[in-house]
Scaffold this motif. Structure first.
Motif, PDB file in Angstrom:
ATOM      1  N   THR A 242      10.186  -7.976   8.184  1.00  0.00           N
ATOM      2  CA  THR A 242       9.171  -8.792   8.531  1.00  0.00           C
ATOM      3  C   THR A 242       8.909  -9.603   9.308  1.00  0.00           C
ATOM      4  N   ALA A 243       9.962 -10.121   9.317  1.00  0.00           N
ATOM      5  CA  ALA A 243       9.648 -11.666  10.298  1.00  0.00           C
ATOM      6  C   ALA A 243      10.570 -11.198  11.710  1.00  0.00           C
ATOM      7  N   ILE A 244      11.013 -10.012  11.386  1.00  0.00           N
ATOM      8  CA  ILE A 244      11.616  -9.770  13.021  1.00  0.00           C
ATOM      9  C   ILE A 244      10.341  -9.194  13.534  1.00  0.00           C
ATOM     10  N   ALA A 245       9.596  -8.496  12.529  1.00  0.00           N
ATOM     11  CA  ALA A 245       7.801  -7.795  13.086  1.00  0.00           C
ATOM     12  C   ALA A 245       7.425  -8.867  13.825  1.00  0.00           C
ATOM     13  N   TRP A 246       7.134  -9.928  13.016  1.00  0.00           N
ATOM     14  CA  TRP A 246       5.958 -10.386  13.640  1.00  0.00           C
ATOM     15  C   TRP A 246       6.156 -11.427  14.517  1.00  0.00           C
ATOM     16  N   ASP A 247       8.025 -12.104  14.528  1.00  0.00           N
ATOM     17  CA  ASP A 247       8.287 -12.332  16.052  1.00  0.00           C
ATOM     18  C   ASP A 247       8.275 -11.882  17.137  1.00  0.00           C
ATOM     19  N   THR A 248       8.330 -10.252  17.066  1.00  0.00           N
ATOM     20  CA  THR A 248       7.634  -9.647  17.921  1.00  0.00           C
ATOM     21  C   THR A 248       6.432  -9.205  18.550  1.00  0.00           C
ATOM     22  N   TYR A 249       5.613  -9.609  17.584  1.00  0.00           N
ATOM     23  CA  TYR A 249       4.266  -9.572  17.544  1.00  0.00           C
ATOM     24  C   TYR A 249       3.875 -10.738  18.392  1.00  0.00           C
TER      25      TYR A 249
ATOM     26  N   VAL B 269       4.798  -2.312   9.290  1.00  0.00           N
ATOM     27  CA  VAL B 269       4.485  -3.241   8.429  1.00  0.00           C
ATOM     28  C   VAL B 269       3.561  -2.688   7.556  1.00  0.00           C
ATOM     29  N   LYS B 270       3.606  -3.487   6.640  1.00  0.00           N
ATOM     30  CA  LYS B 270       2.209  -2.956   5.278  1.00  0.00           C
ATOM     31  C   LYS B 270       1.353  -3.758   5.446  1.00  0.00           C
ATOM     32  N   ARG B 271       0.174  -3.149   5.363  1.00  0.00           N
ATOM     33  CA  ARG B 271      -1.075  -4.242   5.069  1.00  0.00           C
ATOM     34  C   ARG B 271      -1.865  -3.559   4.010  1.00  0.00           C
ATOM     35  N   TRP B 272      -2.984  -4.007   3.699  1.00  0.00           N
ATOM     36  CA  TRP B 272      -4.083  -3.302   2.436  1.00  0.00           C
ATOM     37  C   TRP B 272      -4.955  -3.527   2.519  1.00  0.00           C
ATOM     38  N   ASP B 273      -5.256  -2.469   3.068  1.00  0.00           N
ATOM     39  CA  ASP B 273      -7.489  -2.393   3.678  1.00  0.00           C
ATOM     40  C   ASP B 273      -8.444  -2.159   2.251  1.00  0.00           C
ATOM     41  N   TYR B 274     -10.025  -2.522   1.786  1.00  0.00           N
ATOM     42  CA  TYR B 274     -10.415  -2.301   1.007  1.00  0.00           C
ATOM     43  C   TYR B 274     -11.323  -2.112   2.032  1.00  0.00           C
ATOM     44  N   GLU B 275     -12.756  -1.324   1.108  1.00  0.00           N
ATOM     45  CA  GLU B 275     -13.785  -2.485   1.901  1.00  0.00           C
ATOM     46  C   GLU B 275     -14.241  -3.444   1.175  1.00  0.00           C
ATOM     47  N   PRO B 276     -15.532  -4.448   1.257  1.00  0.00           N
ATOM     48  CA  PRO B 276     -15.789  -5.024   0.771  1.00  0.00           C
ATOM     49  C   PRO B 276     -16.072  -4.768  -1.030  1.00  0.00           C
ATOM     50  N   ASP B 277     -16.942  -3.990  -1.417  1.00  0.00           N
ATOM     51  CA  ASP B 277     -16.926  -3.665  -3.238  1.00  0.00           C
ATOM     52  C   ASP B 277     -15.363  -3.294  -3.403  1.00  0.00           C
TER      53      ASP B 277
ATOM     54  N   VAL C 196      -1.516 -27.531   5.298  1.00  0.00           N
ATOM     55  CA  VAL C 196       0.085 -26.472   5.082  1.00  0.00           C
ATOM     56  C   VAL C 196      -0.687 -25.785   5.687  1.00  0.00           C
ATOM     57  N   GLY C 197       0.580 -25.215   6.956  1.00  0.00           N
ATOM     58  CA  GLY C 197       0.539 -23.926   7.219  1.00  0.00           C
ATOM     59  C   GLY C 197       1.421 -22.725   7.532  1.00  0.00           C
ATOM     60  N   VAL C 198       1.711 -22.036   6.492  1.00  0.00           N
ATOM     61  CA  VAL C 198       3.025 -20.658   6.418  1.00  0.00           C
ATOM     62  C   VAL C 198       3.145 -19.525   7.567  1.00  0.00           C
ATOM     63  N   ASP C 199       4.259 -19.512   7.580  1.00  0.00           N
ATOM     64  CA  ASP C 199       4.497 -18.411   8.513  1.00  0.00           C
ATOM     65  C   ASP C 199       6.116 -17.805   8.097  1.00  0.00           C
ATOM     66  N   VAL C 200       5.587 -16.253   8.394  1.00  0.00           N
ATOM     67  CA  VAL C 200       7.163 -15.828   7.397  1.00  0.00           C
ATOM     68  C   VAL C 200       7.892 -15.288   9.146  1.00  0.00           C
ATOM     69  N   SER C 201       7.194 -16.015  10.906  1.00  0.00           N
ATOM     70  CA  SER C 201       7.621 -15.810  11.707  1.00  0.00           C
ATOM     71  C   SER C 201       8.737 -17.086  12.359  1.00  0.00           C
ATOM     72  N   PRO C 202      10.455 -16.981  13.020  1.00  0.00           N
ATOM     73  CA  PRO C 202      10.021 -18.725  12.860  1.00  0.00           C
ATOM     74  C   PRO C 202       9.558 -18.854  14.776  1.00  0.00           C
ATOM     75  N   ARG C 203       9.664 -17.117  15.124  1.00  0.00           N
ATOM     76  CA  ARG C 203       9.011 -17.798  16.896  1.00  0.00           C
ATOM     77  C   ARG C 203       7.536 -18.646  17.027  1.00  0.00           C
ATOM     78  N   GLN C 204       6.584 -17.562  15.771  1.00  0.00           N
ATOM     79  CA  GLN C 204       5.301 -18.436  15.355  1.00  0.00           C
ATOM     80  C   GLN C 204       5.589 -19.773  14.742  1.00  0.00           C
ATOM     81  N   LEU C 205       6.069 -20.256  14.130  1.00  0.00           N
ATOM     82  CA  LEU C 205       6.325 -21.715  13.598  1.00  0.00           C
ATOM     83  C   LEU C 205       7.018 -22.497  14.705  1.00  0.00           C
TER      84      LEU C 205
END
Length: 222
Positions: free
Chosen positions: A4-11, A177-185, A75-84
């Motif tokens: 996951t960290a590699i993916a977000w570093d790439t992003y 990477v996985k994401r979770w999508d829902y409509e407003p309700d 307080v900011g938290v992120d899994v990506s070392p590159r982002q941080l």
């Protein structure tokens, strides 16, 4: 480093840096959407004076730095070392700002001080299993505290856990990477299941002349 960290570093390498000033000439600002100078600001968070607020998936830190500039303990938290690293380079000297490289649920489990507000802008709330994340957030929110997050509205018929693809080189498979999508309700139902109340979920339309994709903004209270 985790996948996951590699993916977000790439992003991170594919994303432009935040502008030095916005359309109003401000050097810090809060943005909920994927469009510049669009939508509401930090007022949605309802952070009390001197309150403590957590940015889950803070990326390069611009929103958290803005809150710190307003006198909030951000307080900011992120899994990506590159982002941080990018966040630290630009905003690390900002008084009242803390930056941590960690996975969202793990960070929440270790925190002992609690938060007045937790938020996520196209961040960890979108990309973390809500069955793990929402109880962890609920545990760390102070009574009456706010959870506010934004993400892209779901594709019709594609709800729950979905796949997001982060492109790499021409001869490499994309990272997933996985994401979770829902409509407003759907978000209202899920949040109430985990003890949240006063849920408001709306799609903010894109600005005129832009793509038709708006931004889903969800607000709720512990």
């Amino acid at each position: 480093m985790t996948d996951t960290a590699i993916a977000w570093d790439t992003y991170s390498q594919q994303r432009p840096e935040r502008r030095r000033t916005n359309a109003r000439g401000e050097t810090t600002w809060f943005n909920w959407t994927q469009y510049p100078d669009h939508g509401p600001g930090a007022e949605l968070l309802e952070v009390p004076a001197g309150g403590r607020v957590l940015d889950l998936g803070c990326g390069k830190g611009g929103n958290a730095a803005h809150l710190a500039s307003l006198g909030v303990r951000a307080v900011g938290v992120d899994v990506s070392p590159r982002q941080l690293a990018a966040a630290q380079e630009r905003w690390g000297a900002t008084p009242g700002l803390e930056l941590h490289q960690a996975e969202a649920v793990s960070f929440l489990a270790q925190d002992r001080d609690g938060f007045d507000t937790v938020y996520s802008v196209y961040g960890a709330v979108w990309f973390t299993d809500p069955t793990r994340l929402l109880p962890a957030i609920r545990e760390r929110l102070r009574p009456g505290g706010r959870l506010v997050f934004s993400q892209r509205p779901p594709v019709e018929g594609c709800y729950g856990c979905q796949a997001s693809y982060i492109p790499r080189g021409a001869d490499e498979d994309p990272l997933v990477v996985k994401r979770w999508d829902y409509e407003p309700d759907g978000w209202e139902r899920v949040l109430k299941e985990y003890g949240f109340t006063d849920v408001t979920a709306d799609v903010l339309a894109a600005p005129p002349g832009k793509r038709t994709t708006g931004t889903l903004i969800v607000r709720t209270r512990a």
